[in-house]
Design a protein around this motif. Structure first.
Motif, PDB file in Angstrom:
ATOM      1  N   LYS A  98       0.962  -1.125  -0.397  1.00 46.59           N
ATOM      2  CA  LYS A  98       0.071  -0.089   0.174  1.00 46.59           C
ATOM      3  C   LYS A  98       0.734   1.602  -0.155  1.00 46.59           C
ATOM      4  O   LYS A  98       0.154   2.242  -0.750  1.00 46.59           O
ATOM      5  N   THR A  99       2.412   1.374   0.978  1.00 48.21           N
ATOM      6  CA  THR A  99       3.140   2.744   0.934  1.00 48.21           C
ATOM      7  C   THR A  99       4.419   1.908   0.350  1.00 48.21           C
ATOM      8  O   THR A  99       4.970   0.999   1.342  1.00 48.21           O
ATOM      9  N   LEU A 100       5.158   2.735   0.025  1.00 50.92           N
ATOM     10  CA  LEU A 100       6.554   2.095  -0.115  1.00 50.92           C
ATOM     11  C   LEU A 100       6.980   3.120   0.342  1.00 50.92           C
ATOM     12  O   LEU A 100       7.323   4.335  -0.093  1.00 50.92           O
ATOM     13  N   SER A 101       8.491   2.505   1.133  1.00 40.82           N
ATOM     14  CA  SER A 101       9.453   4.413   0.965  1.00 40.82           C
ATOM     15  C   SER A 101      10.446   3.791   0.098  1.00 40.82           C
ATOM     16  O   SER A 101      10.930   2.891   0.056  1.00 40.82           O
ATOM     17  N   VAL A 102      10.592   5.068   0.238  1.00 47.46           N
ATOM     18  CA  VAL A 102      12.303   5.395  -0.240  1.00 47.46           C
ATOM     19  C   VAL A 102      13.117   6.316   0.154  1.00 47.46           C
ATOM     20  O   VAL A 102      12.562   6.738   0.229  1.00 47.46           O
ATOM     21  N   THR A 103      14.157   5.614   0.078  1.00 45.77           N
ATOM     22  CA  THR A 103      15.447   7.187   0.577  1.00 45.77           C
ATOM     23  C   THR A 103      15.979   7.488  -1.666  1.00 45.77           C
ATOM     24  O   THR A 103      16.645   7.068  -2.008  1.00 45.77           O
TER      25      THR A 103
END
Length: 211
Positions: A98-103
């Protein structure tokens, strides 16, 4: 079986269920793809890792330049006091989370004379980040050649910068994209007759999915 034991077991199950939901909501199972959409007047090169977890974008002309004031008998009127550049990148991505974490890592260089100021803002996902245009302890390794082309044109002391920030994406669309907007601002103090100019350039942006 005591009531206290039942209560503790129930609380434990609720806690595990909550953790499972959070793990499902913010995941790292997404990938980047191509083609990347960037304005045609921006020179760039894109590289995506084999597993799709990382993407790098190298620029060669993301620059704002502001000349120093020239004092004459008519003063410094009608001379440019601010230069800006704004553009948006659309990076294809996909995920079952549902949600992606991106650096994200942004690097470049800045050179300003006395009386001039530079700002770089990056908007991505749920974050609006003001990039720190200060020297880092570690050497900044540029991926492009923009500095080699432009540093000779600058009279001020140039600073290499690299800054990292994180943001979240909600890839809900049929063809989801990671939208990234860069805002470059270079301005001078108009109250100073001899205020200097400056140069601000973005060398590259790196993105990686996950913490």
């Amino acid at each position: 079986m005591s009531k206290r034991f039942v209560l503790c077991a129930g609380l434990l199950m609720v806690g595990l269920f909550t953790l499972a939901l959070r793990a499902e909501e913010v995941g790292s199972g997404g990938t980047f793809g191509k083609p990347v959409t960037i304005p045609t007047n921006v020179g760039y090169a894109v590289n995506v890792s084999d597993d799709g977890k990382a993407m790098g974008v190298i620029f060669d002309n993301v620059v704002v330049d502001l000349s120093a004031t020239t004092t004459s008998q008519r003063g410094t009127q009608n001379q440019t006091s601010i230069q800006t550049k704004l553009f948006t990148l659309l990076l294809p991505c996909k995920s079952d989370d549902k949600t992606l974490s991106v650096t994200a890592d942004v690097r470049g260089f800045v050179s300003t004379d006395q009386g001039a100021r530079a700002r770089l803002i990056v908007c991505a996902g749920d974050a609006t980040h003001v990039v720190k245009l200060t020297a880092t302890k570690e050497e900044v390794v540029f991926k492009g050649s923009c500095k080699e082309k432009l540093v000779e044109e600058s009279d001020g002391e140039d600073i290499d910068f690299q800054d990292r920030f994180r943001f979240k994406l909600a890839p809900k669309a049929e063809k989801p994209v990671c939208q990234v907007t860069l805002v470059l601002v270079l301005e001078r103090d108009t109250d100073e007759a001899d205020s200097g100019g400056g140069l601000l350039a973005v060398d590259s942006l790196d993105f990686s999915i996950g913490d």
